[in-house]
Each structure stands twice: as C-alpha cells, then as structure tokens.
Motif scaffolding. Structure first.
Motif, mmCIF file in Angstrom:
data_model
loop_
_atom_site.group_PDB
_atom_site.id
_atom_site.type_symbol
_atom_site.label_atom_id
_atom_site.label_comp_id
_atom_site.label_asym_id
_atom_site.label_seq_id
_atom_site.Cartn_x
_atom_site.Cartn_y
_atom_site.Cartn_z
ATOM 1 N N ALA A 164 0.831 -1.207 0.000
ATOM 2 C CA ALA A 164 0.000 0.000 0.000
ATOM 3 C C ALA A 164 0.864 1.254 0.000
ATOM 4 O O ALA A 164 0.557 2.231 -0.700
ATOM 5 N N TRP A 167 -5.476 10.596 1.132
ATOM 6 C CA TRP A 167 -4.629 9.410 1.177
ATOM 7 C C TRP A 167 -3.839 9.320 2.484
ATOM 8 O O TRP A 167 -3.499 8.229 2.948
ATOM 9 N N ALA A 169 -1.725 4.349 8.121
ATOM 10 C CA ALA A 169 -2.098 3.000 8.563
ATOM 11 C C ALA A 169 -1.253 1.945 7.856
ATOM 12 O O ALA A 169 -0.818 0.960 8.471
ATOM 13 N N ALA A 170 -0.999 2.139 6.558
ATOM 14 C CA ALA A 170 -0.175 1.193 5.803
ATOM 15 C C ALA A 170 1.247 1.154 6.348
ATOM 16 O O ALA A 170 1.829 0.074 6.527
ATOM 17 N N GLY A 174 0.481 3.290 -3.291
ATOM 18 C CA GLY A 174 -0.185 4.580 -3.076
ATOM 19 C C GLY A 174 0.700 5.750 -3.437
ATOM 20 O O GLY A 174 0.239 6.736 -4.039
ATOM 21 N N VAL A 199 -4.765 6.709 5.256
ATOM 22 C CA VAL A 199 -4.592 5.344 4.750
ATOM 23 C C VAL A 199 -3.100 5.018 4.678
ATOM 24 O O VAL A 199 -2.662 3.926 5.069
ATOM 25 N N ASN A 200 -2.321 5.974 4.206
ATOM 26 C CA ASN A 200 -0.878 5.784 4.109
ATOM 27 C C ASN A 200 -0.267 5.584 5.495
ATOM 28 O O ASN A 200 0.595 4.714 5.678
#
Length: 196
Positions: A18, A55, A61-62, A22, A58-59
C-alpha cells in the motif's frame, strides 16, 4: 526448524504494498490529474492537496502495519540474522531504506501541507500561511522530487524483501550459516569441499 509467521509477513507485505502503490499512484495519478484539471497554480495545488490529504490516513495505517510486521519478523528471525552470513547486511540495508522512506514521506507531507495552505482560498488558511511564508516554487520542486523518491525507496524495499525470501531457502540458510562459521573458524573447509 523455522516456524511460520504468516500474519507478520502479511502485515509487512500488505503495508509495504500500500505504501509503495499509493505513493506511485499519487505521483502519477493525483498529481497528473491535478495538472490536467487545475488550470492555475492555486487550483492545481488545491486539487493535488485534497487528493493527498485523503490518502494520508490510509498511508499512515499502511506504514504502521508495515512497521509492525517488520518488527515482528525481525524479532522472530533474530537468530537467523545473527547466524546466517549476508542476512544482517540485507537487514541493515532494509532498515536504512525504511528510515529514508519514512523521512521522505514525512517531509513530503509537511511540504504538501505548506503548499496547500499557500494555495487555499480559505481566510483562516491564508492567515496561517502568512505566519509561515514559504517559497512555493522551491517547495514544489522539493516536493516533486520527494514524491518520486518515496516510490523509489519503497520499491527498493520490495526488492530487498525478495532477497530476504531467497535467503530463507534451506540451501541458502545452510550455506550462509556455514560461511558465517568459517569466518569465526577459518580452518573449516568450504561447503563446496564437503559436498564433493
């Protein structure tokens, strides 16, 4: 005998996938779409900033998922890192590359946020930007480089991850452990001499 670490590997690999994917999609897709649709510098910066802001959680968390998986795998494989020649070096390279990718990711978000504030039409954002003025041209040049550096660095992590997978093959483990032992006791024969 090695044990399975499927959950840790999955967290490590999914987080890295990710992060890499991403960042590459953002550099190509988000920035490209913002340039195509923006028209003016401020509109382009607002569109790109909006995409990157969506983003960011989410980034984060990744990255956290990847780091958790990495730490768990390092703890699980500590004996192999110490005993198998070449594994410590590739682990150190992964650690350095991960640190560089984290730094590039964090700094690109800082620059992106500053550009986002400078381009904003919101009076409160304009006030914040006025308190911390930046050279937007210079910031955009740095940001453009960083947004390509992140996929390059995380892509390097994918390659090193493949190397780690190869180093876990039984024949590679045997060879690496034997060669490590030979560095401690140079009079030992090479593994090739024993197999002939």
């Amino acid at each position: 005998m090695s044990t399975r670490n499927t959950m840790l590997r999955s967290l490590h690999d999914l987080g890295l996938a990710a992060w890499f994917g991403g960042s590459l999609m953002g550099a190509v897709g988000v920035n490209g779409a913002a340039r195509d649709e923006g028209g003016t510098w401020a509109a382009t910066a607002r569109i790109a900033g909006s995409g990157w802001a969506k983003w960011t959680p989410v980034n984060a968390a990744a990255i956290a998922t990847h780091l958790f998986g990495s730490g768990g795998l390092l703890a699980a494989n500590a004996p192999r890192v110490a005993a198998q020649q070449g594994v410590a070096a590739s682990t150190l390279a992964k650690t350095v590359l991960t640190g560089a990718a984290l730094a590039a990711t964090a700094y690109s978000r800082v620059l992106g946020k500053k550009i986002e504030l400078a381009a904003s039409s919101d009076p409160q954002d304009a006030e914040k930007a006025a308190k911390h003025p930046i050279d937007t041209d210079k910031a955009q040049r740095h940001l453009a480089c960083l947004q390509w550096a992140v996929p390059a660095l995380t892509g390097g992590l994918v390659v090193l991850n493949a190397l780690h997978g190869e180093q876990q093959r039984p024949a590679e483990q045997l060879h690496g452990v034997w060669e490590r032992a030979r560095t401690l006791a140079p009079h030992m024969p090479s593994l090739g001499h024993l197999t002939h």
